[in-house]
Design a protein around this motif. Structure first.
Motif, PDB file in Angstrom:
ATOM      1  N   ALA A  46      -0.175  15.008  -3.109  1.00 47.71           N
ATOM      2  CA  ALA A  46       0.740  14.126  -2.410  1.00 47.71           C
ATOM      3  C   ALA A  46       1.849  13.613  -2.875  1.00 47.71           C
ATOM      4  CB  ALA A  46      -0.394  13.017  -2.007  1.00 47.71           C
ATOM      5  N   MET A  79       5.072   4.955   2.188  1.00 49.08           N
ATOM      6  CA  MET A  79       5.483   6.213   2.861  1.00 49.08           C
ATOM      7  C   MET A  79       6.264   6.014   4.149  1.00 49.08           C
ATOM      8  SD  MET A  79       2.124   8.617   2.346  1.00 49.08           S
ATOM      9  CE  MET A  79       1.648   8.722   0.464  1.00 49.08           C
ATOM     10  N   ILE A  80       5.854   4.744   5.105  1.00 51.62           N
ATOM     11  CA  ILE A  80       6.434   4.751   6.173  1.00 51.62           C
ATOM     12  C   ILE A  80       7.816   4.149   6.084  1.00 51.62           C
ATOM     13  CG2 ILE A  80       6.496   2.947   8.251  1.00 51.62           C
ATOM     14  CD1 ILE A  80       3.423   3.024   8.210  1.00 51.62           C
ATOM     15  N   SER A 135       0.915  -1.224  -0.001  1.00 49.62           N
ATOM     16  CA  SER A 135       0.009  -0.115  -0.098  1.00 49.62           C
ATOM     17  C   SER A 135       0.822   1.254  -0.015  1.00 49.62           C
ATOM     18  CB  SER A 135      -1.013  -0.170   1.070  1.00 49.62           C
ATOM     19  OG  SER A 135      -0.075   0.179   2.507  1.00 49.62           O
ATOM     20  N   ASP A 136       0.512   2.405  -0.425  1.00 49.59           N
ATOM     21  CA  ASP A 136       0.973   3.470  -0.370  1.00 49.59           C
ATOM     22  C   ASP A 136       1.313   4.054   0.958  1.00 49.59           C
ATOM     23  OD1 ASP A 136       0.348   3.711  -3.106  1.00 49.59           O
ATOM     24  OD2 ASP A 136      -1.267   5.132  -3.032  1.00 49.59           O
ATOM     25  N   LYS A 137       0.390   3.867   1.918  1.00 49.56           N
ATOM     26  CA  LYS A 137       1.009   3.920   3.238  1.00 49.56           C
ATOM     27  C   LYS A 137       2.268   3.277   3.835  1.00 49.56           C
ATOM     28  CE  LYS A 137      -2.593   4.791   6.196  1.00 49.56           C
ATOM     29  NZ  LYS A 137      -3.702   4.696   6.960  1.00 49.56           N
ATOM     30  N   LEU A 138       2.290   2.133   3.582  1.00 53.42           N
ATOM     31  CA  LEU A 138       3.459   1.336   3.908  1.00 53.42           C
ATOM     32  C   LEU A 138       4.767   1.840   3.203  1.00 53.42           C
ATOM     33  CD1 LEU A 138       1.945  -2.238   4.466  1.00 53.42           C
ATOM     34  CD2 LEU A 138       2.672  -0.571   6.297  1.00 53.42           C
ATOM     35  N   LEU A 143       6.919   5.311  -5.638  1.00 53.23           N
ATOM     36  CA  LEU A 143       5.563   5.956  -5.068  1.00 53.23           C
ATOM     37  C   LEU A 143       5.194   6.955  -5.971  1.00 53.23           C
ATOM     38  CD1 LEU A 143       3.538   5.540  -3.029  1.00 53.23           C
ATOM     39  CD2 LEU A 143       4.752   6.701  -1.521  1.00 53.23           C
ATOM     40  N   ILE A 185       5.632  13.609  -1.674  1.00 52.44           N
ATOM     41  CA  ILE A 185       6.623  12.456  -1.319  1.00 52.44           C
ATOM     42  C   ILE A 185       7.771  12.170  -2.125  1.00 52.44           C
ATOM     43  CG2 ILE A 185       5.363  10.915  -2.991  1.00 52.44           C
ATOM     44  CD1 ILE A 185       6.406  10.316   0.792  1.00 52.44           C
TER      45      ILE A 185
END
Length: 347
Positions: free
Chosen positions: A220, A169-170, A164-167, A211, A224
């Motif tokens: 966004a 980004m982390i 996922s995009d969120k992971l 990403l 990033i």
């Protein structure tokens, strides 16, 4: 996850190909300025267009390109990467080791630094893409240090497509933290540190490119792509001109359309970028060892070796393996289309 099917135009790919050549040229000229002829205007070397920041630009561009590749067609991805990287890569190692025969005791560079001879471990590590993990790279081709972290990102790219995009980004934030904490993030010049760190502390660059491909055209996506680099620069880790040029071109190239003739020129420069990156350093050392004392001759040798590698290794290997792949696909297609008689073994 945002869908990005077939959203990169031929014009954009051509512009990015020209960007690859620019970054490779910065690396080559930077090494020349660092070790052969100091740059009085401080444009190359450790100044505005330094090789390290150009490599960082390569990482972002690589992540973007690989995201497009796995998005477009996951099938055959590893084969495509192998054929794109390994023929030239192995040719570089062979060329470098041949140059070493002329410098059995190492080679002192004109403005500091020495090119030592390769150890057995550095050869093994380089052949396995483990340079900077179990050892440094073969010194005469020290610039190949960057291929190791890139290669292992390639190996996990099909899996990253599912993350996922969120992971991701982390992931970027954790890797950036490592980059800001561990100093220096990579070795200087040809004395590359070999602590297994580049994959860890440079991964944020590659992942931001990966990403951004998913999020391009959004606020966004731009954040990033740009924010981690700006933040790292404000803390004084590197002079980032080539990196920021890369970010600018990746973003703006989506809006630009160029003529078919210019596309052809840009694509050729893109083809030349990888041989230039790989072959410039051993070619430079060879020219110096043979007595070159003129900048024009040494630079011409670097370019000539790169062009030779393009036409003698890269293009022939693409043609050979491409033909074999097409033949295999045609054979399989024929088998699938062939009528099967009753009672005949379909295998």
């Amino acid at each position: 996850m945002k869908s990005t099917e077939n959203s990169v135009t031929s014009s954009q790919w051509a512009i990015l190909a020209a960007l690859r050549f620019f970054l490779a040229a910065v690396v080559a000229l930077g090494h020349f300025a660092l070790f052969v002829r100091h740059d009085p205007t401080h444009i190359f070397g450790d100044a505005y267009l330094n090789p390290g920041s150009a490599v960082f630009g390569f990482f972002i561009l690589s992540g973007f390109s690989i995201a497009a590749s796995v998005d477009r067609e996951s099938k055959g991805f590893f084969r495509r990467r192998f054929l794109r990287i390994w023929p030239l890569y192995l040719a570089t190692i062979v060329f470098g080791l041949c140059v070493e025969l002329l410098i059995p005791n190492g080679f002192p560079l004109p403005f500091g630094g020495t090119v030592p001879t390769a150890s057995g471990l550095s050869i093994v590590a380089s052949l396995l893409m483990l340079q900077t993990i179990i050892s440094g790279p073969i010194p005469i081709v020290g610039q190949i240090w960057s291929l190791s972290p890139e290669w292992w990102h390639y190996m996990i790219a099909p899996w990253l497509k599912k993350v996922s995009d969120k992971l991701l980004m982390i992931w970027v934030m954790l890797s950036l933290t490592a980059f800001l904490t561990i100093n220096p993030p990579i070795g200087h010049g040809i004395d590359v540190l070999s602590h297994g760190l580049p994959f860890l502390n440079l991964s944020w660059l590659w992942i931001t490119g990966f990403l951004y491909y998913r999020l391009k055209g959004t606020a966004a996506g731009f954040a990033i792509l740009a924010f981690p680099s700006v933040f790292a620069l404000t803390l004084g880790h590197f002079t980032g001109a080539p990196l920021f040029i890369s970010i600018f071109v990746v973003v703006m190239s989506a809006e630009v359309r160029i003529s078919p003739k210019l596309i052809k020129v840009c694509n050729f420069l893109g083809d030349l970028s990888f041989p230039l990156y790989l072959f410039h350093f051993p070619a430079m050392v060879l020219a110096l060892r043979l007595g070159s004392n003129r900048s024009a001759i040494t630079l011409a040798a670097m370019l000539a070796a790169s062009v030779a590698a393009l036409y003698l290794v890269d293009y022939p290997s693409r043609k050979l393996f491409g033909r074999n792949a097409a033949r295999a696909a045609a054979t399989q297609s024929d088998r699938l289309a062939r009528p099967v008689k009753i009672g005949q073994d379909s295998a």
